[in-house]
Scaffold this motif. Sequence first.
Motif, PDB file in Angstrom:
ATOM      1  N   GLN A 226       4.059   8.006  -9.179  1.00 14.80           N
ATOM      2  CA  GLN A 226       4.144   6.950 -10.189  1.00 14.80           C
ATOM      3  C   GLN A 226       5.533   6.855 -10.816  1.00 14.80           C
ATOM      4  N   SER A 227       6.209   7.978 -10.991  1.00 16.16           N
ATOM      5  CA  SER A 227       7.541   7.950 -11.585  1.00 16.16           C
ATOM      6  C   SER A 227       8.514   7.141 -10.739  1.00 16.16           C
ATOM      7  N   GLN A 228       8.298   7.135  -9.410  1.00 16.40           N
ATOM      8  CA  GLN A 228       9.181   6.381  -8.527  1.00 16.40           C
ATOM      9  C   GLN A 228       8.844   4.897  -8.520  1.00 16.40           C
TER      10      GLN A 228
ATOM     11  N   SER B 234       7.085   3.167 -10.699  1.00 15.66           N
ATOM     12  CA  SER B 234       7.232   2.553 -12.024  1.00 15.66           C
ATOM     13  C   SER B 234       8.709   2.391 -12.376  1.00 15.66           C
ATOM     14  N   GLY B 235       9.529   3.383 -12.032  1.00 14.82           N
ATOM     15  CA  GLY B 235      10.963   3.276 -12.281  1.00 14.82           C
ATOM     16  C   GLY B 235      11.612   2.187 -11.456  1.00 14.82           C
ATOM     17  N   PHE B 236      11.107   1.998 -10.229  1.00 13.51           N
ATOM     18  CA  PHE B 236      11.605   0.916  -9.375  1.00 13.51           C
ATOM     19  C   PHE B 236      11.320  -0.437 -10.014  1.00 13.51           C
ATOM     20  N   LEU B 237      10.077  -0.652 -10.458  1.00  9.74           N
ATOM     21  CA  LEU B 237       9.696  -1.942 -11.028  1.00  9.74           C
ATOM     22  C   LEU B 237      10.414  -2.238 -12.341  1.00  9.74           C
TER      23      LEU B 237
ATOM     24  N   ASP C  47       0.833  -1.207   0.000  1.00  5.12           N
ATOM     25  CA  ASP C  47       0.000   0.000   0.000  1.00  5.12           C
ATOM     26  C   ASP C  47       0.865   1.253   0.000  1.00  5.12           C
ATOM     27  N   THR C  48       1.928   1.234   0.810  1.00  3.34           N
ATOM     28  CA  THR C  48       2.823   2.388   0.900  1.00  3.34           C
ATOM     29  C   THR C  48       3.606   2.566  -0.394  1.00  3.34           C
ATOM     30  N   PHE C  49       4.110   1.461  -0.932  1.00  2.99           N
ATOM     31  CA  PHE C  49       4.915   1.527  -2.164  1.00  2.99           C
ATOM     32  C   PHE C  49       4.121   2.144  -3.310  1.00  2.99           C
ATOM     33  N   PHE C  50       2.879   1.699  -3.497  1.00  3.09           N
ATOM     34  CA  PHE C  50       2.094   2.200  -4.627  1.00  3.09           C
ATOM     35  C   PHE C  50       1.446   3.553  -4.342  1.00  3.09           C
ATOM     36  N   SER C  51       1.700   4.107  -3.151  1.00  2.00           N
ATOM     37  CA  SER C  51       1.291   5.489  -2.897  1.00  2.00           C
ATOM     38  C   SER C  51       2.420   6.470  -3.219  1.00  2.00           C
TER      39      SER C  51
ATOM     40  N   SER D  59      18.208   5.723 -11.543  1.00  2.87           N
ATOM     41  CA  SER D  59      19.617   5.704 -11.176  1.00  2.87           C
ATOM     42  C   SER D  59      19.723   5.342  -9.697  1.00  2.87           C
ATOM     43  N   THR D  60      20.936   5.059  -9.234  1.00  6.49           N
ATOM     44  CA  THR D  60      21.112   4.739  -7.815  1.00  6.49           C
ATOM     45  C   THR D  60      20.619   5.868  -6.911  1.00  6.49           C
ATOM     46  N   PRO D  61      20.974   7.135  -7.155  1.00  5.25           N
ATOM     47  CA  PRO D  61      20.440   8.206  -6.291  1.00  5.25           C
ATOM     48  C   PRO D  61      18.915   8.269  -6.326  1.00  5.25           C
ATOM     49  N   GLU D  62      18.318   8.072  -7.504  1.00  5.09           N
ATOM     50  CA  GLU D  62      16.855   8.102  -7.609  1.00  5.09           C
ATOM     51  C   GLU D  62      16.228   6.928  -6.860  1.00  5.09           C
ATOM     52  N   LEU D  63      16.871   5.770  -6.939  1.00  2.00           N
ATOM     53  CA  LEU D  63      16.361   4.597  -6.227  1.00  2.00           C
ATOM     54  C   LEU D  63      16.434   4.806  -4.720  1.00  2.00           C
ATOM     55  N   LEU D  64      17.547   5.343  -4.252  1.00  2.00           N
ATOM     56  CA  LEU D  64      17.678   5.633  -2.828  1.00  2.00           C
ATOM     57  C   LEU D  64      16.637   6.658  -2.377  1.00  2.00           C
ATOM     58  N   ALA D  65      16.379   7.655  -3.217  1.00  2.00           N
ATOM     59  CA  ALA D  65      15.381   8.677  -2.869  1.00  2.00           C
ATOM     60  C   ALA D  65      13.999   8.049  -2.732  1.00  2.00           C
ATOM     61  N   ALA D  66      13.677   7.098  -3.621  1.00  2.00           N
ATOM     62  CA  ALA D  66      12.384   6.426  -3.540  1.00  2.00           C
ATOM     63  C   ALA D  66      12.280   5.598  -2.261  1.00  2.00           C
ATOM     64  N   MET D  67      13.368   4.919  -1.894  1.00  2.00           N
ATOM     65  CA  MET D  67      13.357   4.089  -0.697  1.00  2.00           C
ATOM     66  C   MET D  67      13.250   4.947   0.570  1.00  2.00           C
TER      67      MET D  67
END
Length: 427
Positions: A360-362, A364-367, A353-357, A372-380
Amino acid sequence: MLDFDALVIGSGPAGTIIAAALAERGLKVGGLTASPLRQVWPNTYGIWRDELDALGLTELLGHCWENCVSYFGKGEVNHGRAYGLFDKVKLQNHLLAKCETGGVEWHQGKATNIEHDRERSIVTTKAGEIFRARVVIEASGHDPLFVKRQDRGAVAFQTAYGIVGHFSVPPVEPQQFVHQDFRSEHLSASERATEPPTFLYAMDLGDDVYFVEETSLAMSPPVSFELLERRLHQRLAARGIKVTQVHEVERCIFPMTLPLPDLHQPVVAFGGAASMVHPASGYLLGAMLRRAPGLAAAIATALQDARAEPAAIANTAWQELWNPDRLRKYYLYRFGLEKLMRFDEVLLKQHLDTFFSLPQSQWSGFLADTLSTPELLAAMVRLFAIAPNSLRWGLMQFPGLESNLFWQFISLQAAKSPLAVTSKSLT
């Protein structure tokens, strides 16, 4: 004896994608396939439509759904994003046509041995045929013959049991795709407490035909097909749905946490053989379509040096395929999946529930593994910030492999060479 610039072993999606990409670079490409070249691929392949939009390949979809939903712990989640299912015959013909245009020379035979000298790699088949190439790319799936990996313990598998057919009552709404339905009211309290969580993946295929599939995200050892089949029929029965006609039964299993290949070996891999399955989502086909051109370009550049040995060419290819950013993300994704596999049903639903909230750019990019690594860390970090306290506490626990995976990521951040850390064993 046949001689090529590049020899591709395998004629599934991975093999045909990379063979076509290499041929587009003007290379003399050979293909070796153990099964008939035009034998229809057995699996189904799904992908978010915008990934194909970016590649200009949406015409390869056989079905597409605008109404895409999931069910976790808070009710229906509308993803606001279209999902598609490949027409696998059209996809296969498209890729083989590209291979034909590029002059790929396919041969049927089972590779049994490989040797390397200073100029060529030599592959011998069961029938005694000999193929020579300056570089060999194995794209034969998750259990390759020649590609070596570190032995790093148990592997987690995604398993699924599905039915294509007719039902007494539609299992999903008209023109709807259900990405993940984790609702479990059809299970007893004992089943929910002692058995791993599973979810329904389902879609309306038109003409009163539906596909319903019970899926285990990832477990080691894998969830059995028997349990998944029972779960699927329990789920349907609880909703008063009976299967009235079966067109096809699908049993699917693939590894989610294969260790990285040895990045110093003289054979290159692609697809499942190269551990390219997304460790957290299971997606692969989109990544292969996006990454094949870069790998082909790196190989073509390395081949311009007429004195380059197979090991040197392969080294260039491995550094392109598993560059520093991708290695870092691999360990972050593995870290995330270890968390999910340890969560009980309640925490897993909270996490999703938290992940899909997330924006969408985060998510969808994760899946898709396009961050990029910085973007992935920012999403986490953002996920942690908006998570309920119970989920935060679960994310903060490092009871097993997670700590080692996170240390691998930290080590890669500081390592001078992207290949230095990959030889270490996860213990």
